[in-house]
Enzyme design. Structure first.
Site, PDB file in Angstrom:
ATOM      1  N   CYS A   1       0.859  -1.218   0.023  1.00 36.78           N
ATOM      2  CA  CYS A   1       0.096   0.163   0.167  1.00 36.78           C
ATOM      3  C   CYS A   1       0.971   1.187  -0.032  1.00 36.78           C
ATOM      4  O   CYS A   1       0.490   2.133   0.613  1.00 36.78           O
ATOM      5  CB  CYS A   1      -1.070   0.063   1.019  1.00 36.78           C
ATOM      6  SG  CYS A   1      -2.178  -1.403   1.000  1.00 36.78           S
ATOM      7  N   ALA A   2       2.031   1.162  -0.642  1.00 38.85           N
ATOM      8  CA  ALA A   2       2.981   2.312  -0.590  1.00 38.85           C
ATOM      9  C   ALA A   2       3.416   2.462  -2.103  1.00 38.85           C
ATOM     10  O   ALA A   2       4.557   2.756  -2.220  1.00 38.85           O
ATOM     11  CB  ALA A   2       4.040   2.135   0.181  1.00 38.85           C
TER      12      ALA A   2
END
Length: 103
Positions: A60-61
């Site tokens: 999620c980055a």
């Protein structure tokens, strides 16, 4: 203490690139890494066969990954229930991955 031990032990693994600040006061107990030219999914498969669980992905980055110029990393996370022995098993598993993919 466990984070410092993990960073020290992982830093001695041939071909490892650890992402994030080297100063552990600016880190959490999460260590994202690449192991040489071995795809992180292959690393995780070898570790899984040895009973070692890590995560693989963009975590999620996506914007950070784009900034770093990578699409995926392997990630080991440590918590209260982890021990120095867990770190040693991870390092041993990474050596195994290096051996599997040795030229």
């Amino acid at each position: 203490n466990l984070l410092a031990y993990a960073l020290e032990q992982l830093g001695a693994v041939e071909g490892i690139k650890i992402f994030g600040p080297p100063d552990q006061t600016f880190r959490s107990s999460v260590i994202s890494f690449h192991l040489g030219d071995i795809h992180p999914l292959d690393v995780s498969t070898i570790l899984d066969a040895e009973g070692i669980a890590i995560r693989v992905g963009h975590h999620c980055a996506q914007l950070v990954m784009q900034h770093l110029g990578v699409t995926v990393t392997a990630r080991a996370s440590f918590y209260l229930y982890n021990t120095y022995g867990d770190v040693d098993r991870l390092v041993s598993g990474l050596h195994s991955a290096n051996n599997v993919f040795a030229p």
